[in-house]
Design a protein around this motif. Structure first.
Motif, PDB file in Angstrom:
ATOM      1  N   LEU A   1       0.827  -1.207   0.000  1.00  0.00           N
ATOM      2  CA  LEU A   1       0.000   0.000   0.000  1.00  0.00           C
ATOM      3  C   LEU A   1       0.862   1.258   0.000  1.00  0.00           C
ATOM      4  O   LEU A   1       0.590   2.209  -0.752  1.00  0.00           O
ATOM      5  CB  LEU A   1      -0.919  -0.001   1.226  1.00  0.00           C
ATOM      6  N   ILE A   2       1.928   1.240   0.809  1.00  0.00           N
ATOM      7  CA  ILE A   2       2.824   2.405   0.873  1.00  0.00           C
ATOM      8  C   ILE A   2       3.475   2.670  -0.479  1.00  0.00           C
ATOM      9  O   ILE A   2       3.522   3.802  -0.964  1.00  0.00           O
ATOM     10  CB  ILE A   2       3.902   2.186   1.953  1.00  0.00           C
ATOM     11  N   THR A   3       3.984   1.608  -1.096  1.00  0.00           N
ATOM     12  CA  THR A   3       4.679   1.783  -2.379  1.00  0.00           C
ATOM     13  C   THR A   3       3.741   2.259  -3.478  1.00  0.00           C
ATOM     14  O   THR A   3       4.171   2.885  -4.444  1.00  0.00           O
ATOM     15  CB  THR A   3       5.366   0.466  -2.798  1.00  0.00           C
ATOM     16  N   THR A   4       2.449   1.979  -3.331  1.00  0.00           N
ATOM     17  CA  THR A   4       1.467   2.444  -4.312  1.00  0.00           C
ATOM     18  C   THR A   4       1.142   3.918  -4.120  1.00  0.00           C
ATOM     19  O   THR A   4       1.123   4.704  -5.069  1.00  0.00           O
ATOM     20  CB  THR A   4       0.183   1.611  -4.209  1.00  0.00           C
TER      21      THR A   4
ATOM     22  N   GLY B   1       3.538  15.346 -13.636  1.00  0.00           N
ATOM     23  CA  GLY B   1       4.096  15.052 -14.946  1.00  0.00           C
ATOM     24  C   GLY B   1       5.574  15.323 -15.119  1.00  0.00           C
ATOM     25  O   GLY B   1       6.378  15.185 -14.214  1.00  0.00           O
ATOM     26  N   MET B   2       5.949  15.728 -16.339  1.00  0.00           N
ATOM     27  CA  MET B   2       7.338  15.783 -16.763  1.00  0.00           C
ATOM     28  C   MET B   2       8.179  16.740 -15.927  1.00  0.00           C
ATOM     29  O   MET B   2       9.337  16.464 -15.630  1.00  0.00           O
ATOM     30  CB  MET B   2       7.395  16.193 -18.242  1.00  0.00           C
TER      31      MET B   2
ATOM     32  N   VAL C   1       3.810   7.311  -4.858  1.00  0.00           N
ATOM     33  CA  VAL C   1       4.120   7.897  -6.171  1.00  0.00           C
ATOM     34  C   VAL C   1       3.039   8.858  -6.664  1.00  0.00           C
ATOM     35  O   VAL C   1       3.290   9.621  -7.605  1.00  0.00           O
ATOM     36  CB  VAL C   1       4.332   6.794  -7.235  1.00  0.00           C
ATOM     37  N   VAL C   2       1.855   8.829  -6.051  1.00  0.00           N
ATOM     38  CA  VAL C   2       0.740   9.621  -6.584  1.00  0.00           C
ATOM     39  C   VAL C   2       1.057  11.112  -6.678  1.00  0.00           C
ATOM     40  O   VAL C   2       0.848  11.734  -7.732  1.00  0.00           O
ATOM     41  CB  VAL C   2      -0.540   9.382  -5.756  1.00  0.00           C
TER      42      VAL C   2
ATOM     43  N   VAL D   1       7.321   5.924 -10.557  1.00  0.00           N
ATOM     44  CA  VAL D   1       6.685   7.151 -11.050  1.00  0.00           C
ATOM     45  C   VAL D   1       6.591   7.099 -12.571  1.00  0.00           C
ATOM     46  O   VAL D   1       5.628   7.587 -13.170  1.00  0.00           O
ATOM     47  CB  VAL D   1       7.446   8.418 -10.595  1.00  0.00           C
ATOM     48  N   THR D   2       7.581   6.476 -13.209  1.00  0.00           N
ATOM     49  CA  THR D   2       7.543   6.323 -14.673  1.00  0.00           C
ATOM     50  C   THR D   2       6.464   5.334 -15.087  1.00  0.00           C
ATOM     51  O   THR D   2       5.722   5.563 -16.050  1.00  0.00           O
ATOM     52  CB  THR D   2       8.913   5.851 -15.196  1.00  0.00           C
ATOM     53  N   ASN D   3       6.363   4.194 -14.372  1.00  0.00           N
ATOM     54  CA  ASN D   3       5.320   3.217 -14.685  1.00  0.00           C
ATOM     55  C   ASN D   3       3.928   3.833 -14.557  1.00  0.00           C
ATOM     56  O   ASN D   3       3.062   3.645 -15.420  1.00  0.00           O
ATOM     57  CB  ASN D   3       5.438   2.008 -13.748  1.00  0.00           C
ATOM     58  N   ALA D   4       3.715   4.562 -13.470  1.00  0.00           N
ATOM     59  CA  ALA D   4       2.398   5.158 -13.250  1.00  0.00           C
ATOM     60  C   ALA D   4       2.119   6.257 -14.274  1.00  0.00           C
ATOM     61  O   ALA D   4       1.001   6.382 -14.792  1.00  0.00           O
ATOM     62  CB  ALA D   4       2.315   5.719 -11.831  1.00  0.00           C
TER      63      ALA D   4
END
Length: 540
Positions: free
Chosen positions: A151-154, A164-165, A157-158, A326-329
């Motif tokens: 849960l923490i790792t999810t 964004g970039m 990154v939000v 962060v890139t995957n999301a």
């Protein structure tokens, strides 16, 4: 004189209002691309900080032995690099993401939704993989229960992905030096203090035993080739490259190659290192030898006290996982938003798909996907290979050799056919046949060769289909109704601004076309979300 108010619907308004979307659905304009090539490259390479490579290399090495693992990693890296070059070039040169490249490279406007699903799946599969590794680190170092670690790792990154970039470039540039120190330093120390460990590792025969085996190499390569879709995430950054000029062309090309297909060089080194570390600690770690946190804790403890080794290993794992996830999301939210908007003509906002992608990844983590990672990746590899090889073949062969596919990329609704049988047929044939091979439909003898079959089928069938169809299904129209070309004489996208008559916003030349309503200009966003179809130019 009566002035007509520009007409928009809620989806068009939402697409325009969301200024933090980083051009989710379209071309990245020159006005936004303010970074130098080196900064873009560093940001893109920050996304390959993931530790799944260590797990993949460890699994291949322990299963098939060091020699087979190294050859498998090399074979996969070579295929990934060669197919990645044309894709990275198109992304950096024309400032579009891989989905937009795919549309005009054999798939058509709606046909590329198939590949968007493949890429979207890649992002949450690897988010779950990296998130599981981070949770393992939190559990081993801090005693955090795995379910809470997931849960923490999810959630962590939000906040970063929302911006964004701009936020991602700062994160990747600032954290890279510390990441390199924590990763490279201990491995170098191990090789120096125990040089015999390398020779012992090279002699390791693995669980299968025996020497060099073509079947073992192909099985290992199949796992490594699952990472082929990573080029899509690299292009999500490369599309922000500045225009290539005489002054910057060397830096531009170097940055494009290093941060594009060059990611696999770093990936291959990490996979080989993972195989080495797993061999080194397998006596003490057992089945956990494939877990990166155990690998680095085992090395850190060689030259520092446990109370320091464990926190440093946790810092490395957390830093690596944040950099990649962060890139995957981010990339996942782009591709899902793109597909949903094209199919439904409704723009829900990228943040909706950030949350959706993270929810799926969290479910996979809680289901302990990491325990059967290699099986998942081996199956997934066939789909990723079929997609990337089809697009690469279309660019290299159909565009440049046969000249049956238009060189200048096209992605706008109305300009492309809905479905192009060239890419769709090659992709489906490659994926279906290679997956059937993987599950043993054609016998056990050729089962290990399914990844190579996927490559060959895609590369051969793509030009064959272009020849059979004579290239008739690439463009629905050759003229977008605006006199000024989209690209200048050197092939650089033209930066002239045009005002869309429907959202009243300014867009650069590659992003607009004439509306079907006489005398009006429409942007690619508004024509994408036009539910009536009245703005779409007729076929010509």
């Amino acid at each position: 004189m009566v002035v007509e108010t520009p007409r928009t619907d809620s989806s068009q308004d939402a697409a325009v209002r969301e200024t933090l979307e980083d051009y989710t659905l379209r071309f990245a304009p020159r006005s936004y691309r303010r970074w130098k090539p080196g900064v873009v490259a560093t940001t893109a390479l920050g996304g390959i900080a993931y530790l799944a490579d260590f797990s993949i290399g460890a699994g291949i090495g322990l299963s098939y032995g060091t020699v087979n693992a190294l050859v498998a990693i090399l074979v996969a890296a070579l295929i990934i690099f060669v197919t990645g070059v044309p894709l990275a070039y198109y992304g950096a040169r024309y400032n579009i993401d891989l989905d937009l490249i795919t549309r005009g490279s054999g798939f058509g406007y709606y046909g590329s939704v198939l590949t968007s699903v493949i890429f979207g799946s890649f992002t949450f599969i690897f988010f779950a993989t990296e998130g599981a590794i981070m949770a393992q680190g939190l559990h081993a170092g801090l005693g955090v229960p795995l379910w809470l670690g997931y849960l923490i790792t999810t959630l962590i990154v939000v906040p970063l992905v929302i911006y964004g970039m701009k936020a991602l470039s700062k994160l990747q540039v600032w954290t890279t030096p510390l990441w390199l120190l924590l990763m490279v330093g201990p491995i170098g120390y191990l090789v120096v203090v125990d040089p015999d460990s390398v020779s012992r590792w090279l002699a390791f025969a693995g669980e299968e035993g025996g020497g060099l085996s073509a079947a073992s190499v192909m099985l290992g390569a199949g796992v490594a080739l699952s990472l082929m879709a990573q080029i899509g995430e690299q292009i999500d950054y490369l599309r922000f490259m500045p225009p290539r000029t005489e002054a910057n062309k060397r830096t531009w090309w170097l940055s494009t190659l290093v941060a594009g297909p060059g990611w696999v060089v770093f990936g291959a080194v990490k996979q080989a290192t993972g195989a080495f570390l797993a061999f080194f600690i397998m006596g003490a770690a057992g089945a956990a030898a494939t877990e990166p946190v155990q690998q680095f804790m085992g090395i850190y403890e060689l030259f520092m006290p446990v109370w320091l080794a464990i926190p440093l290993a946790v810092v490395l794992v957390v830093l690596s996982q944040v950099k990649i996830n962060v890139t995957n999301a981010y990339s996942g939210s782009l591709t899902w938003t793109n597909s949903f908007t094209r199919v439904t003509k409704r723009y829900p906002g990228r943040i909706v798909f950030v949350l959706a992608n993270l929810t799926v990844a969290l479910i996979l983590m809680e289901a302990n996907m990491f325990a059967f990672l290699n099986s998942v990746l081996s199956f997934y590899a066939n789909c990723a290979i079929a997609w990337v090889c089809t697009v690469a073949a279309d660019i290299l062969i159909n565009k440049f050799a046969l000249k049956l596919s238009p060189k200048e990329p096209e992605f706008r609704r109305g300009m492309l056919h809905a479905v192009n049988p060239v890419g769709v047929t090659a992709f489906l044939a490659s994926a279906i046949i290679s997956i059937a091979m993987y599950f043993g439909a054609f016998g056990e003898a050729i089962q290990p060769y399914s990844p190579i079959a996927a490559v060959i089928i895609a590369v051969v069938l793509t030009p064959v289909m272009a020849i059979v169809t004579r290239g008739r299904f690439y463009l629905r129209r050759t003229d977008d109704g605006i006199d000024e070309p989209r690209f200048d004489a050197s092939g650089t996208p033209v930066a002239t601004l045009y005002t869309c008559d429907y959202c009243a916003q300014e867009f650069e030349r590659p992003d607009v076309l004439a509306s079907a309503e006489p005398g009006k200009i429409v942007c690619s966003l508004c024509v994408t979300t036009d539910k009536t179809g009245k703005l779409v130019l007729p076929a010509s």
